[in-house]
Design a protein around this motif. Sequence first.
Motif, PDB file in Angstrom:
ATOM      1  N   ARG A  44       0.815  -1.227   0.000  1.00 46.17           N
ATOM      2  CA  ARG A  44       0.000   0.000   0.000  1.00 46.17           C
ATOM      3  C   ARG A  44       0.842   1.269   0.000  1.00 46.17           C
ATOM      4  O   ARG A  44       0.294   2.367  -0.064  1.00 46.17           O
ATOM      5  N   LEU A  67       2.119   1.362  -7.033  1.00 49.52           N
ATOM      6  CA  LEU A  67       1.517   0.947  -5.762  1.00 49.52           C
ATOM      7  C   LEU A  67       2.116  -0.407  -5.382  1.00 49.52           C
ATOM      8  O   LEU A  67       2.043  -1.359  -6.166  1.00 49.52           O
ATOM      9  N   HIS A  92      -4.869  -5.369  -1.449  1.00 50.26           N
ATOM     10  CA  HIS A  92      -4.030  -4.156  -1.469  1.00 50.26           C
ATOM     11  C   HIS A  92      -4.304  -3.321  -2.719  1.00 50.26           C
ATOM     12  O   HIS A  92      -4.278  -2.085  -2.662  1.00 50.26           O
ATOM     13  N   GLY A 122      -5.471   0.363  -2.318  1.00 48.29           N
ATOM     14  CA  GLY A 122      -4.421   1.307  -2.712  1.00 48.29           C
ATOM     15  C   GLY A 122      -4.758   2.108  -3.954  1.00 48.29           C
ATOM     16  O   GLY A 122      -4.333   3.264  -4.086  1.00 48.29           O
TER      17      GLY A 122
END
Length: 250
Positions: free
Chosen positions: A99, A208, A230, A234
């Motif tokens: 993240r 990311l 994630h 993210g």
Amino acid sequence: MKNIKIAIIGGSGLSQLNGLKDIRREVGRTPYGDPSAPLTIGMQGENEIIFLPRHGLSHQIPPHQVNYRANIWVLKSMGVEQIYAVGATGSIDPALKPRDIVIPSQLIDYTYGREQTFYDGSNAMVEHIDFSHPYTEALRQRLIAAAGTLKASLHTKGVYAATQGPRLETAAEIDRIDRDGGTIVGMTGMPEAALARELEMQYALISLVVNPAAGRDGDAVISMQDIVAHLNAGMKDVCRIFEVMLSTPG
Ligand code: HPA
């Protein structure tokens, strides 16, 4: 940043961009074949934004089969000057956690067998672009400034290692990339960046982190479920960064 045509190339987890006004769709054609998807064109503030999902509208194109030349060519043919690309990565540097956002400053290319240049001999031209600094510093700084206003954990430098995929790496491959100086690893950052440079377009990447790279989490196997979680969380941060950046006069 008035009236500049800007493109955003979406990666895994970002097949659609919200917040654009007066949206229309255009199907682009190029001498290199079809781009990954129709272009979504809309206004954000005073800027026309063109969005292109690299893996297609339903994420059906694997990294090694993306038609990078068609994608970059179609953006150039529409007058795009600046490209912000998005890519999910695994982290090699232990300081980078899932993240986290990384705005890479350098790259190393480990891909092979991809159509990687517009100067392939077919147009009787030999051209060697300067690629010492693969990312456009002004675009990197805009991303950094926008990300800095949000809560996201931000890293303003990094060395992006582009691997072939679609499989993930072995732990030994990651150790080698680490020795080479790579800090994050993804599968789509090249040849995209070089093709943009060949067509004289400015280009930066926002990455990311979605997993520790192979072998970087003890004996743990890389979990696709964790990666998807994630990505989903993210990419919201990534979208916020674009919203802030595009509504800030530059
Ligand atoms: N390796 C390569 N590409 C990736 C990874 C990885 O660990 N995570 C997300 N994209």
